[in-house]
Design a protein around this motif. Structure first.
Motif, PDB file in Angstrom:
ATOM      1  N   THR A 151       0.846  -1.192   0.000  1.00  0.00           N
ATOM      2  CA  THR A 151       0.000   0.000   0.000  1.00  0.00           C
ATOM      3  C   THR A 151       0.880   1.240   0.000  1.00  0.00           C
ATOM      4  O   THR A 151       2.100   1.158   0.188  1.00  0.00           O
ATOM      5  N   GLU A 152       0.264   2.370  -0.180  1.00  0.00           N
ATOM      6  CA  GLU A 152       1.013   3.635  -0.199  1.00  0.00           C
ATOM      7  C   GLU A 152       1.758   3.857   1.113  1.00  0.00           C
ATOM      8  O   GLU A 152       2.866   4.388   1.129  1.00  0.00           O
ATOM      9  N   LYS A 153       1.159   3.420   2.234  1.00  0.00           N
ATOM     10  CA  LYS A 153       1.786   3.605   3.545  1.00  0.00           C
ATOM     11  C   LYS A 153       2.910   2.603   3.806  1.00  0.00           C
ATOM     12  O   LYS A 153       3.679   2.770   4.739  1.00  0.00           O
ATOM     13  N   GLU A 154       2.989   1.565   2.990  1.00  0.00           N
ATOM     14  CA  GLU A 154       4.020   0.534   3.161  1.00  0.00           C
ATOM     15  C   GLU A 154       5.165   0.683   2.166  1.00  0.00           C
ATOM     16  O   GLU A 154       6.303   0.319   2.464  1.00  0.00           O
ATOM     17  N   ALA A 155       4.855   1.199   0.970  1.00  0.00           N
ATOM     18  CA  ALA A 155       5.837   1.321  -0.106  1.00  0.00           C
ATOM     19  C   ALA A 155       6.880   2.407   0.227  1.00  0.00           C
ATOM     20  O   ALA A 155       6.643   3.236   1.108  1.00  0.00           O
ATOM     21  N   PRO A 156       8.069   2.388  -0.403  1.00  0.00           N
ATOM     22  CA  PRO A 156       8.432   1.566  -1.558  1.00  0.00           C
ATOM     23  C   PRO A 156       8.831   0.128  -1.208  1.00  0.00           C
ATOM     24  O   PRO A 156       8.633  -0.769  -2.000  1.00  0.00           O
ATOM     25  N   VAL A 157       9.429  -0.099  -0.041  1.00  0.00           N
ATOM     26  CA  VAL A 157       9.723  -1.460   0.399  1.00  0.00           C
ATOM     27  C   VAL A 157       9.460  -1.568   1.899  1.00  0.00           C
ATOM     28  O   VAL A 157       9.472  -0.576   2.636  1.00  0.00           O
ATOM     29  N   GLU A 163      11.795 -14.595  11.686  1.00  0.00           N
ATOM     30  CA  GLU A 163      12.236 -15.129  12.979  1.00  0.00           C
ATOM     31  C   GLU A 163      12.631 -14.054  13.985  1.00  0.00           C
ATOM     32  O   GLU A 163      13.088 -14.375  15.072  1.00  0.00           O
ATOM     33  N   GLU A 164      12.456 -12.793  13.620  1.00  0.00           N
ATOM     34  CA  GLU A 164      12.680 -11.710  14.576  1.00  0.00           C
ATOM     35  C   GLU A 164      11.365 -10.993  14.836  1.00  0.00           C
ATOM     36  O   GLU A 164      10.441 -11.030  14.019  1.00  0.00           O
ATOM     37  N   ARG A 165      11.254 -10.317  15.986  1.00  0.00           N
ATOM     38  CA  ARG A 165      10.045  -9.587  16.336  1.00  0.00           C
ATOM     39  C   ARG A 165       9.698  -8.547  15.274  1.00  0.00           C
ATOM     40  O   ARG A 165      10.579  -7.996  14.619  1.00  0.00           O
ATOM     41  N   ALA A 166       8.410  -8.272  15.159  1.00  0.00           N
ATOM     42  CA  ALA A 166       7.947  -7.315  14.153  1.00  0.00           C
ATOM     43  C   ALA A 166       8.463  -5.903  14.411  1.00  0.00           C
ATOM     44  O   ALA A 166       8.420  -5.062  13.511  1.00  0.00           O
ATOM     45  N   MET A 167       8.944  -5.630  15.622  1.00  0.00           N
ATOM     46  CA  MET A 167       9.522  -4.314  15.899  1.00  0.00           C
ATOM     47  C   MET A 167      10.725  -4.031  14.995  1.00  0.00           C
ATOM     48  O   MET A 167      11.065  -2.876  14.725  1.00  0.00           O
ATOM     49  N   TYR A 168      11.376  -5.100  14.501  1.00  0.00           N
ATOM     50  CA  TYR A 168      12.512  -4.939  13.604  1.00  0.00           C
ATOM     51  C   TYR A 168      12.073  -4.762  12.149  1.00  0.00           C
ATOM     52  O   TYR A 168      12.894  -4.480  11.293  1.00  0.00           O
ATOM     53  N   TRP A 169      10.793  -4.981  11.864  1.00  0.00           N
ATOM     54  CA  TRP A 169      10.281  -4.863  10.499  1.00  0.00           C
ATOM     55  C   TRP A 169       9.858  -3.416  10.252  1.00  0.00           C
ATOM     56  O   TRP A 169       8.973  -2.901  10.931  1.00  0.00           O
ATOM     57  N   VAL A 170      10.450  -2.778   9.297  1.00  0.00           N
ATOM     58  CA  VAL A 170      10.201  -1.355   9.059  1.00  0.00           C
ATOM     59  C   VAL A 170       9.556  -1.145   7.687  1.00  0.00           C
ATOM     60  O   VAL A 170      10.123  -1.520   6.660  1.00  0.00           O
ATOM     61  N   LYS A 171       8.374  -0.532   7.680  1.00  0.00           N
ATOM     62  CA  LYS A 171       7.663  -0.230   6.441  1.00  0.00           C
ATOM     63  C   LYS A 171       8.037   1.162   5.944  1.00  0.00           C
ATOM     64  O   LYS A 171       8.600   1.966   6.677  1.00  0.00           O
ATOM     65  N   ASN A 172       7.638   1.424   4.684  1.00  0.00           N
ATOM     66  CA  ASN A 172       7.751   2.785   4.145  1.00  0.00           C
ATOM     67  C   ASN A 172       9.175   3.317   4.265  1.00  0.00           C
ATOM     68  O   ASN A 172       9.426   4.433   4.723  1.00  0.00           O
ATOM     69  N   ILE A 173      10.146   2.470   3.876  1.00  0.00           N
ATOM     70  CA  ILE A 173      11.567   2.796   4.041  1.00  0.00           C
ATOM     71  C   ILE A 173      11.950   4.069   3.291  1.00  0.00           C
ATOM     72  O   ILE A 173      11.615   4.244   2.112  1.00  0.00           O
ATOM     73  N   LYS A 174      12.650   4.946   3.998  1.00  0.00           N
ATOM     74  CA  LYS A 174      13.182   6.160   3.381  1.00  0.00           C
ATOM     75  C   LYS A 174      14.710   6.107   3.331  1.00  0.00           C
ATOM     76  O   LYS A 174      15.322   6.479   2.331  1.00  0.00           O
ATOM     77  N   TYR A 175      15.313   5.654   4.429  1.00  0.00           N
ATOM     78  CA  TYR A 175      16.771   5.550   4.499  1.00  0.00           C
ATOM     79  C   TYR A 175      17.189   4.196   5.061  1.00  0.00           C
ATOM     80  O   TYR A 175      16.526   3.650   5.947  1.00  0.00           O
TER      81      TYR A 175
END
Length: 377
Positions: A151-157, A163-175
């Motif tokens: 989605t727009e709030k998740e893109a571009p990647v 196997e790691e907590r979702a706190m390490y998963w970052v949406k809407n990457i800028k840097y």
């Protein structure tokens, strides 16, 4: 002539019918073997990816590089089912993306050679990935979830680390910040400050119906004065993460209520908020919550008093091994306790709501009320 023409026409019709019968319909032939029109794995990845968007890879040999999503989809796509774990529960999703290492290889880099890595989203959410995770886990640059584009709030990647907590998963990457410098060695604590005592002398404000104090003022009260320091944060449930001095300085810390102390505030995205904060570390300085110590270490009874074992506190914080330790009150009163007597001590909350020490078998004057600091001699 008419008879000859009729005969030739009949033969032609029979030949056409025979040819049609021998030709298998396309739908049937596709089920019997691979279709010649099927997409390659790379083009399948491109089919569900966002067609536009980019992020910045920072500190690539001292320079910044813009990475387009089209470059990510050109890598061999990886599709897998992953378990998303967060404080609100667990859910399974199927993600499609590229191996982060493939991107690094373009610049002669390798994930397991990085000392640290920080992913930063467009909304300011950021997460540093420690070297242990970099060495052991695959990192995916995801551009599709459950067969659909982000989605727009998740893109571009969306960075996903299975196997790691979702706190390490970052949406809407800028840097994506790369750090190849040597990570500082873990340092044993030499000075412990207590949050509950520091809270007493700091001005509280209301935030989301909770009493909070300034993260910047709390760090200053505990003697944290290096604005370039990288802070190690732990929670009572075992969560560990690192944070920059600037980010924590911009936060609010709750002083009471459910999950206190809690890192919160307008400048801290929801995913970066830490509940039941146990400690904040920078070099030899440790800022610790007594209440979270009760959760993490349990209670110990000495005589008729119940509190947190000083020995267990030292173990939690990897306290320096010293011949003696100084316990200092908020008003400056202090008492030195020999190493041999540390196992006899507990820290408790008295009737006035202040922290105090108690050492079984030692004189009453070894009790330090309104405890603020413990220092290894």
């Amino acid at each position: 002539m008419k008879k000859i023409f009729a005969i030739l026409t009949a033969i032609a019709m029979m030949s056409l019918a025979t040819a049609c019968q021998s030709q298998v319909p396309k739908a049937e032939s596709a089920s019997e073997g691979p279709s010649t029109t099927s997409q390659s794995s790379a083009s399948q990845g491109e089919a569900i990816a966002a067609t536009a968007g980019s992020f910045t890879l920072k500190n690539v040999a001292g320079a910044d590089v813009t990475v387009d999503v089209s470059g990510i989809t050109a890598f061999e796509p990886i599709t897998m089912e992953v378990l998303q774990k967060s404080t609100s529960g667990e859910s399974k999703i199927t993600v499609t993306g590229a191996d982060f290492n493939k991107l690094l290889e373009k610049y002669s880099l390798a994930q397991d050679k990085l000392q640290s890595l920080r992913f930063e989203a467009a909304d300011g959410y950021s997460m540093e990935i420690p070297s242990e995770v970099l060495a052991q886990r695959q990192i995916l640059l995801v551009y599709g979830v459950d067969g659909k584009p982000l989605t727009e709030k998740e893109a571009p990647v969306w960075v996903v680390i299975p196997e790691e907590r979702a706190m390490y998963w970052v949406k809407n990457i800028k840097y994506i910040h790369l750090n190849e410098t040597a990570a500082p060695a873990k340092v044993a604590a030499g000075n412990i400050a207590f949050m509950e005592t520091a809270f007493q002398k700091l001005a509280a404000t209301d935030y989301e119906d909770e009493k909070t104090i300034s993260g910047k003022e709390l760090l200053a009260a505990a003697g944290f004065d290096d604005a370039t320091a990288k802070l190690a944060i732990t929670a009572a449930d075992g969560l560990e993460k690192s944070e920059t001095f600037a980010i924590l300085s911009s936060a609010q810390i709750t002083t009471a209520g459910e999950h206190a102390p809690k890192i919160t505030g307008d400048k801290i995205p929801e995913g970066m908020r830490v509940q039941n904060l146990l400690s904040i570390r920078a070099d030899e300085n440790a800022l610790v919550s007594f209440n979270s110590c009760l959760t993490a270490a349990g209670t110990t009874t000495v005589g008729e008093k119940i509190g947190v074992s000083v020995s267990k506190l030292f173990e939690l914080l990897s306290m320096n091994d010293a011949e003696a330790y100084t316990f200092t009150a908020a008003d400056g009163y202090e008492k030195e306790i020999a190493k041999a007597d540390i196992a006899k001590g507990i820290i408790l909350l008295n009737d006035k709501g202040e922290l105090e020490t108690y050492f079984g078998g030692l004189p009453k004057n070894t009790c330090v009320r309104n405890l603020a600091f413990v220092t290894a001699k």
